[in-house]
Every structure is written in structure tokens, then in C-alpha cells.
Design a protein around this motif. Structure first.
Motif, PDB file in Angstrom:
ATOM      1  N   ALA A  79       0.830  -1.208   0.000  1.00 26.06           N
ATOM      2  CA  ALA A  79       0.000   0.000   0.000  1.00 26.06           C
ATOM      3  C   ALA A  79       0.864   1.258   0.000  1.00 26.06           C
ATOM      4  CB  ALA A  79      -0.937  -0.010   1.212  1.00 26.06           C
ATOM      5  N   LEU A 143      -6.487   7.878  -2.341  1.00 26.18           N
ATOM      6  CA  LEU A 143      -6.803   6.670  -1.569  1.00 26.18           C
ATOM      7  C   LEU A 143      -7.563   5.651  -2.415  1.00 26.18           C
ATOM      8  CD1 LEU A 143      -7.744   8.166   1.907  1.00 26.18           C
ATOM      9  CD2 LEU A 143      -5.569   7.153   1.180  1.00 26.18           C
ATOM     10  N   LYS A 144      -8.503   6.115  -3.208  1.00 21.42           N
ATOM     11  CA  LYS A 144      -9.285   5.218  -4.064  1.00 21.42           C
ATOM     12  C   LYS A 144      -8.379   4.499  -5.068  1.00 21.42           C
ATOM     13  CE  LYS A 144     -13.188   5.178  -7.263  1.00 21.42           C
ATOM     14  NZ  LYS A 144     -14.220   5.964  -7.944  1.00 21.42           N
ATOM     15  N   THR A 146      -5.108   4.074  -4.789  1.00 21.64           N
ATOM     16  CA  THR A 146      -4.186   3.210  -4.044  1.00 21.64           C
ATOM     17  C   THR A 146      -4.871   1.893  -3.717  1.00 21.64           C
ATOM     18  OG1 THR A 146      -2.997   5.103  -3.133  1.00 21.64           O
ATOM     19  CG2 THR A 146      -2.816   3.006  -1.928  1.00 21.64           C
ATOM     20  N   GLU A 147      -6.081   1.967  -3.236  1.00 24.68           N
ATOM     21  CA  GLU A 147      -6.848   0.755  -2.938  1.00 24.68           C
ATOM     22  C   GLU A 147      -7.037  -0.092  -4.196  1.00 24.68           C
ATOM     23  OE1 GLU A 147     -11.445  -0.236  -1.736  1.00 24.68           O
ATOM     24  OE2 GLU A 147     -10.498   1.467  -0.737  1.00 24.68           O
ATOM     25  N   ARG A 148      -7.347   0.563  -5.291  1.00 23.26           N
ATOM     26  CA  ARG A 148      -7.613  -0.151  -6.549  1.00 23.26           C
ATOM     27  C   ARG A 148      -6.376  -0.886  -7.082  1.00 23.26           C
ATOM     28  NH1 ARG A 148      -9.880   2.533 -12.163  1.00 23.26           N
ATOM     29  NH2 ARG A 148      -9.755   0.637 -13.390  1.00 23.26           N
ATOM     30  N   CYS A 150      -3.374  -1.617  -5.334  1.00 21.37           N
ATOM     31  CA  CYS A 150      -2.521  -2.321  -4.372  1.00 21.37           C
ATOM     32  C   CYS A 150      -2.782  -3.825  -4.476  1.00 21.37           C
ATOM     33  CB  CYS A 150      -2.804  -1.821  -2.949  1.00 21.37           C
ATOM     34  SG  CYS A 150      -1.878  -2.720  -1.684  1.00 21.37           S
ATOM     35  N   PHE A 153      -3.716  -5.591  -1.071  1.00 23.63           N
ATOM     36  CA  PHE A 153      -5.061  -5.205  -0.652  1.00 23.63           C
ATOM     37  C   PHE A 153      -6.112  -5.931  -1.495  1.00 23.63           C
ATOM     38  CE2 PHE A 153      -8.935  -2.800  -0.734  1.00 23.63           C
ATOM     39  CZ  PHE A 153      -9.119  -2.392   0.573  1.00 23.63           C
ATOM     40  N   GLN A 154      -5.943  -5.893  -2.803  1.00 20.92           N
ATOM     41  CA  GLN A 154      -6.927  -6.515  -3.685  1.00 20.92           C
ATOM     42  C   GLN A 154      -6.958  -8.033  -3.528  1.00 20.92           C
ATOM     43  OE1 GLN A 154      -9.385  -5.209  -5.342  1.00 20.92           O
ATOM     44  NE2 GLN A 154      -8.773  -3.168  -4.719  1.00 20.92           N
ATOM     45  N   ASN A 157      -8.880  -8.594  -0.360  1.00 15.87           N
ATOM     46  CA  ASN A 157     -10.257  -8.142  -0.534  1.00 15.87           C
ATOM     47  C   ASN A 157     -11.060  -9.039  -1.473  1.00 15.87           C
ATOM     48  OD1 ASN A 157     -12.202  -6.169   0.179  1.00 15.87           O
ATOM     49  ND2 ASN A 157     -11.947  -5.177  -1.804  1.00 15.87           N
TER      50      ASN A 157
END
Length: 167
Positions: A79, A143-144, A146-148, A150, A153-154, A157
Motif C-alpha cells: 500500500a 486513496l481510491k 491506491t486501494e484499486r 494495491c 489489498f486486492q 479483498n
């Protein structure tokens, strides 16, 4: 590195992947060996040898790395790198930044004490501490994205297909 240098480095890769999607599919590997004297697994990290063992809450000494901690550390690393790359690409004005991850585990699950207790993290919280004067709209976008993008994270998730085998 600035946005121009990042784009110059990534553009040929992106073009190659658009032209041939097969070039973008890479298999990453991790390898470990079990210790015959203790309950540990020696993991080759590419830079050093990491020795993972039981968490103290499951009877470990606390001297070895806990795989749960390593999972959170991998999330923080991924991240953090992703946020920095996205910030660079967006020319986002970012001063000092830090990433924290924490997760809640019920060790009754992994010890088989309670069937209703889950094995694994119940909840993981990822937090960025950002030094920036950027407007909230740009922070939200950072942030959006980065989340998408990473990978760790993915992966957490969106559960990947997992297989287990022995040879």
C-alpha cells in the motif's frame, strides 16, 4: 522520481502488455523449508532468510516472525509503494507519509478451541498518515486509486482461487 520519469519507465511496459496480455502474466514464488528441530519455517525473502514461528498467543516464543504480522507488513509495504507511485503519477503534493495496518485475530480459531471462532483476521484496518495541503477531493482520489491498484489489498479483498497439494 517525478511523474515524467515514472511514466517514461512504465509506458513501454504498458504498451507491451496492451499488445500481448501474456507478457503481463508473471508467476511470483515464495519458498520455505521446515525446521526439523522446532516449529518454524525458514522463508527465503530474496534479501535475507526470515524465520517464521508460532505467535506467543499460540505457544510461540516471540523470537520468530509471526505470519500474521508478515501479512500486515506485506499490506503496509504494498500500500505504501502503491500510494507513492499514484501520488507521483498524479503530481500529488505529498510531504511525509506513513502507513499503518492492524488486524484482529481470535486465536481460539487457529488453536481449535472454538469451532465458531474464525481462523484468520476478522478485520484489518489500513490507515495512511499524510502530510499534504491537497484538497480532500484529491486525497480521496489518491486513496481510491491506491486501494484499486494495491496487489496485496486486492488479493485480501477479493479472495483468489487457492489450491493446496503435497508431493
Amino acid at each position: 522520481m517525478d511523474a515524467t520519469a515514472l511514466k517514461a519507465m512504465q509506458t513501454p511496459l504498458k504498451d507491451a502488455y496492451r499488445e500481448d496480455a501474456g507478457k503481463a502474466l508473471i508467476t511470483l514464488r515464495a519458498r520455505g523449508t521446515l525446521d526439523d528441530q522446532s516449529i518454524t519455517c525458514k522463508v527465503e525473502t530474496g534479501r535475507a532468510l526470515a524465520v517464521a514461528g508460532l505467535h506467543p498467543a499460540t505457544g510461540g516464543s516471540g523470537l520468530e516472525l509471526c505470519s500474521g504480522d508478515m501479512l500486515l507488513e506485506a499490506l503496509v509495504a504494498c500500500a505504501g509503494v502503491t500510494l507513492k507511485a499514484v501520488a507521483t503519477a498524479l503530481e500529488f503534493k505529498l510531504g511525509n507519509a506513513a502507513v499503518e495496518a492492524e488486524g484482529d485475530l481470535d486465536f481460539r480459531g487457529t488453536l481449535g478451541v472454538a469451532r465458531d471462532a474464525s481462523v484468520g483476521f476478522r478485520e484489518i484496518r489500513l490507515k495512511f498518515n499524510l502530510d499534504t495541503d491537497e484538497p480532500q477531493e484529491r486525497i480521496d482520489s489518491l486513496l481510491k486509486l491506491t486501494e484499486r491498484y494495491c496487489v496485496v489489498f486486492q488479493t485480501i479483498n477479493n479472495k483468489p482461487t487457492l489450491t493446496v497439494s503435497a508431493s
